[in-house]
Design an enzyme around this catalytic site. Structure first.
Site, PDB file in Angstrom:
ATOM      1  N   CYS A   1      32.036  36.187  38.950  1.00 22.20           N
ATOM      2  CA  CYS A   1      33.102  36.425  39.934  1.00 22.20           C
ATOM      3  C   CYS A   1      32.756  36.016  41.367  1.00 22.20           C
ATOM      4  CB  CYS A   1      33.505  37.894  39.905  1.00 22.20           C
ATOM      5  SG  CYS A   1      34.180  38.454  38.341  1.00 22.20           S
TER       6      CYS A   1
ATOM      7  N   HIS B   1      34.766  38.411  46.330  1.00 22.77           N
ATOM      8  CA  HIS B   1      34.342  39.568  45.539  1.00 22.77           C
ATOM      9  C   HIS B   1      34.198  40.799  46.435  1.00 22.77           C
ATOM     10  CE1 HIS B   1      32.448  41.746  42.227  1.00 22.77           C
ATOM     11  NE2 HIS B   1      31.597  42.199  43.122  1.00 22.77           N
TER      12      HIS B   1
END
Length: 474
Positions: free
Chosen positions: A73, A127
């Site tokens: 991610c 993130h």
């Protein structure tokens, strides 16, 4: 004579109005979905219900060979936002922060903001919520009802607080409204923002990040109801290749949840030695599909609002994901590795006045999005950006401007082309290869027969290894 002058004056004003409209900077709606592989009807996954994305594709160019540059991610999002490839030195982990790894980078939101755009980050874009705050006019994230994992059943939430993830299943199915979960709240916030931005008249970048289908697979019951679990099929390639490298076998993340037997001595499961119960596997795939349908409905809200506000003709729309996810392919339940399914993502781009329904088979790396967006809004990407603009592909979707993609994670690096996928693992930069795999994608599209040790492929392996080293774009 007086009437003629008035007519000419009105015609000049009309012409200037049209010219001003044409020269007006285009808005950008950037939609990024967490953990979404191309499991969509327009990519051939007809078992999945996603009518809004399907309708969107009718006026967009869909890229069939889009790959992330790292399948985790935080690092993937950092790479997308900066247009810079991940390396062993920066953009390495799911917790990656651009502010820490590369604080002087000019992200594409930063470039747009510097040039007069209102830039809004809703949901998960970076993130870390506070990453590169100076590049955004506003950063907003939803809060879960009881917990950050977004379980909304009170009993499940109590168990989660008491026992952590090992106490709860990796899915939740409740008959609740869309806005009960975070993604519904994110969609509602984005709709409100579009209405405000319409009134302001200023150019904008509205970035909207949806969490699902990231674990846990929590979605309102009506989206689960779209599917009959008995009809769900396990993938054909649901076993780990017999000669697959050990480095490609470990999977993490889902291991933490209830329903997955726990190891005493290590956190990971290895696909070569552990297989989930078939019924439980189908339940997980069911949950993933439900989450895709749930997110599709939220995307539909945004696209309808664009139309209702008359913004569609002035707004570029980009839709993609930060990486894929294995749903028992190769007996894995994860991203974090170098098989095709964990690195290939959906990508669709709609540009008013430029795109119509089309499919491109050119290879794309998500670092290409930065220079594409910059060119579409009339700005120049910084020299440091490593991607290549896709504008020519949008003009001519039959153009094959690139035929390779590169990805890496931890000690592993991958190159993929129409013919082959090759990955290798080295203990250090320039060190010896201790694991590798090669798949002939024409003969073995499911990547089940690792041919790397066959003598006739030695020259090819050496050549692909050099390609990885120099990131040759073909």
């Amino acid at each position: 004579m007086k009437n003629n002058k008035s007519t000419w004056f009105l015609l000049i004003l009309f012409g200037l109005s049209i010219q001003a409209q044409e020269n007006k900077p285009k808005n950008v709606l950037f939609i990024i979905v967490d953990d979404l592989r191309p499991v969509l009807p327009t990519y051939g996954a007809n078992q999945v219900v996603a009518p809004n994305i399907t309708a969107f594709a009718d006026n967009a160019v869909q890229f069939n060979n889009a790959f992330v540059n790292i399948p985790t991610c935080g690092a993937s999002r950092a790479s997308i936002l900066t247009g810079i490839r991940p390396t062993r030195k920066y953009f390495k982990r799911y917790t990656t922060s651009i502010s820490k790894d590369m604080p002087d980078a000019i992200t594409f939101p930063g470039l747009l903001k510097k040039n007069g755009y209102t830039t809004i980050s809703n949901g998960k874009i970076s993130h870390n919520r506070d990453d590169m705050t100076h590049t955004w006019s506003e950063i907003w994230r939803p809060k879960g009802k009881y917990n950050n994992q977004d379980y909304i059943d009170p009993k499940t939430s109590e168990t989660l607080e008491k026992d952590g993830l090992p106490g709860v299943y990796p899915f939740e199915r409740l008959d609740v409204a869309d806005a009960s979960y975070k993604d519904g709240k994110t969609a509602n916030k984005a709709v409100k923002d579009l209405k405000k931005l319409k009134k302001s008249g200023e150019p904008f970048l509205l970035a909207v990040g949806f969490l699902k289908p990231h674990l846990p697979f929590n979605a309102p019951g009506k989206y689960w109801d779209y599917y009959d679990e008995e009809d769900i099929q396990l993938p054909i390639n649901n076993i780990f290749p017999k000669n697959g490298p050990k480095s490609a076998g470990n999977w993490y993340e889902m291991v933490k949840y209830k329903g997955i037997p726990k190891n005493v001595d290590k956190e990971a499961k290895n696909a070569a030695s552990f297989t989930l119960d078939e019924n439980f596997a189908k339940q997980l795939i069911h949950g993933y599909y439900a989450c895709v349908s749930y997110t599709d409905a939220q995307i539909g809200k945004l696209l309808r609002t664009l139309d209702e506000l008359g913004l569609s003709d002035d707004t570029i729309v980009v839709f993609t994901s930060d990486h894929g996810f294995s749903l028992m392919e190769h007996n894995r339940w994860s991203k974090h590795n170098l098989f095709n399914v964990e690195n290939r993502v959906p990508l669709m781009i709609r540009v008013p006045g430029l795109t119509q329904k089309a499919r491109s088979n050119s290879f794309v790396e998500l670092i290409d999005l930065y220079p594409t967006i910059a060119e579409l809004v009339g700005l120049e990407a910084p020299e440091r950006v490593e991607g290549n603009s896709l504008v020519q592909n949008l003009k001519d979707p039959s153009l094959i401007s690139k035929s390779v993609g590169y990805a890496r994670i931890w000690n592993g690096d991958m190159v993929v082309s129409p013919n082959y996928l090759y990955a290798e693992w080295r203990g250090e930069e320039g060190g010896n290869v201790y694991d590798n795999m090669l798949y002939d994608l024409k003969a073995d599209s499911l990547e089940m027969n690792n041919i790397v040790d066959q003598p006739k492929y030695r020259k090819l392996v050496d050549s692909l290894s050099q390609q990885i080293k120099f990131k040759t774009v073909q």
